[in-house]
Design a protein around this motif. Sequence first.
Motif, short mmCIF file in Angstrom:
data_model
loop_
_atom_site.label_atom_id
_atom_site.label_comp_id
_atom_site.label_asym_id
_atom_site.label_seq_id
_atom_site.Cartn_x
_atom_site.Cartn_y
_atom_site.Cartn_z
N ILE A 186 6.91 8.23 1.29
CA ILE A 186 8.24 7.75 1.70
C ILE A 186 8.22 7.24 3.15
CG2 ILE A 186 10.66 8.37 2.05
CD1 ILE A 186 9.96 8.11 -0.87
N PRO A 187 7.75 8.08 4.13
CA PRO A 187 7.72 7.55 5.50
C PRO A 187 6.86 6.30 5.62
CG PRO A 187 6.65 9.72 5.36
CD PRO A 187 7.35 9.50 4.07
N ALA A 188 5.80 6.19 4.84
CA ALA A 188 4.97 4.98 4.88
C ALA A 188 5.80 3.76 4.49
CB ALA A 188 3.77 5.13 3.94
N ILE A 189 6.61 3.91 3.42
CA ILE A 189 7.48 2.81 2.99
C ILE A 189 8.51 2.50 4.07
CG2 ILE A 189 9.26 2.13 1.33
CD1 ILE A 189 7.73 3.61 -0.81
N VAL A 190 9.10 3.57 4.65
CA VAL A 190 10.13 3.39 5.68
C VAL A 190 9.56 2.62 6.87
CG1 VAL A 190 11.56 4.59 7.37
CG2 VAL A 190 11.49 5.40 5.01
N ALA A 241 8.81 -1.03 5.99
CA ALA A 241 10.03 -1.83 5.94
C ALA A 241 10.55 -2.08 7.36
CB ALA A 241 11.09 -1.11 5.11
N GLN A 242 10.46 -1.04 8.20
CA GLN A 242 10.89 -1.16 9.59
C GLN A 242 10.06 -2.24 10.30
OE1 GLN A 242 10.09 2.04 12.69
NE2 GLN A 242 12.07 2.70 11.94
N SER A 243 8.75 -2.23 10.05
CA SER A 243 7.86 -3.22 10.66
C SER A 243 8.27 -4.63 10.25
CB SER A 243 6.42 -2.95 10.21
OG SER A 243 5.58 -4.00 10.61
N MET A 244 8.60 -4.80 8.96
CA MET A 244 8.99 -6.13 8.48
C MET A 244 10.29 -6.60 9.13
SD MET A 244 8.01 -5.72 4.48
CE MET A 244 8.54 -7.34 3.95
N SER A 245 11.25 -5.67 9.29
CA SER A 245 12.52 -6.08 9.88
C SER A 245 12.34 -6.39 11.36
CB SER A 245 13.58 -5.00 9.67
OG SER A 245 13.34 -3.90 10.50
N GLN A 254 0.83 -1.21 0.00
CA GLN A 254 0.00 0.00 0.00
C GLN A 254 0.87 1.26 0.00
OE1 GLN A 254 -0.45 -2.71 1.83
NE2 GLN A 254 -2.49 -2.88 2.69
N ALA A 255 1.95 1.21 0.79
CA ALA A 255 2.83 2.37 0.89
C ALA A 255 3.44 2.70 -0.46
CB ALA A 255 3.93 2.10 1.92
N ILE A 256 3.89 1.67 -1.18
CA ILE A 256 4.49 1.89 -2.50
C ILE A 256 3.45 2.44 -3.47
CG2 ILE A 256 5.50 0.72 -4.49
CD1 ILE A 256 6.92 -1.14 -2.47
N ILE A 257 2.24 1.89 -3.40
CA ILE A 257 1.18 2.33 -4.31
C ILE A 257 0.84 3.81 -4.09
CG2 ILE A 257 -1.28 2.07 -4.84
CD1 ILE A 257 -0.85 -0.97 -4.38
N VAL A 258 0.66 4.20 -2.80
CA VAL A 258 0.30 5.61 -2.56
C VAL A 258 1.46 6.53 -2.90
CG1 VAL A 258 -1.48 5.12 -0.84
CG2 VAL A 258 0.88 5.52 -0.10
N THR A 259 2.69 6.03 -2.74
CA THR A 259 3.85 6.86 -3.08
C THR A 259 3.87 7.15 -4.57
OG1 THR A 259 5.11 5.90 -1.27
CG2 THR A 259 6.36 7.01 -2.98
N ILE A 260 3.59 6.12 -5.36
CA ILE A 260 3.62 6.29 -6.82
C ILE A 260 2.41 7.08 -7.31
CG2 ILE A 260 3.50 5.05 -9.00
CD1 ILE A 260 5.06 2.77 -7.60
N LEU A 261 1.23 6.73 -6.80
CA LEU A 261 0.00 7.29 -7.35
C LEU A 261 -0.42 8.59 -6.69
CD1 LEU A 261 -2.23 4.13 -7.82
CD2 LEU A 261 -0.77 5.28 -9.49
N SER A 274 5.20 0.04 14.21
CA SER A 274 5.66 0.56 12.92
C SER A 274 4.60 0.37 11.85
CB SER A 274 6.95 -0.14 12.50
OG SER A 274 7.98 0.16 13.42
N ALA A 275 3.90 -0.78 11.89
CA ALA A 275 2.86 -1.03 10.91
C ALA A 275 1.75 0.00 11.05
CB ALA A 275 2.29 -2.44 11.09
N GLN A 276 1.45 0.36 12.29
CA GLN A 276 0.42 1.37 12.54
C GLN A 276 0.83 2.72 11.95
OE1 GLN A 276 -2.49 0.41 13.93
NE2 GLN A 276 -3.18 2.41 13.25
N LYS A 277 2.12 3.07 12.14
CA LYS A 277 2.62 4.34 11.58
C LYS A 277 2.59 4.29 10.06
CE LYS A 277 5.64 5.44 15.47
NZ LYS A 277 7.03 5.33 15.97
N ALA A 278 2.97 3.13 9.49
CA ALA A 278 2.95 2.98 8.04
C ALA A 278 1.53 3.19 7.51
CB ALA A 278 3.47 1.60 7.64
#
Length: 131
Positions: free
Chosen positions: A68-72, A75-79, A54-61, A92-96
Amino acid sequence: MITCPNCGHVNDSNAFRCTNCDTVLQQAPAAPGPPTGGPPTYWTPAQVPNYLAQAIIVTILCCMPAGIPAIVFAAQSMSKVGSGDIAGALESAQKAKTWCWVAFGIGAVVMVGYVLFFVLAMSAGTMTFEG
Ligand SMILES: [Zn+2]
């Protein structure tokens, strides 16, 4: 119907004890197992929502600065899931998720602004052309 083996009293078929002499008629219903469908009381790594797509989609569209912070954070949540920090991963997922909505909101406003701009520009151009 269940007939009490002790006193012969006829009880409801779902009666647990005889209403007359309190003799146990049947096994108690199975204890309720872990609730299914309710909210989980604990989280496993698989249950941490992943907002990277979702973060990548909203960043592009929609809106790159807010995307960018959504993607960050995604990614932080996944790590953090990878390192076993489920609470941190959820945070982190909540912030994303929040930044996804911010980016989406800004994108929507910008989109409406563009449409209004073109509508106004076209109507202004038409008036100029006709006038
Ligand atoms: Zn009885």
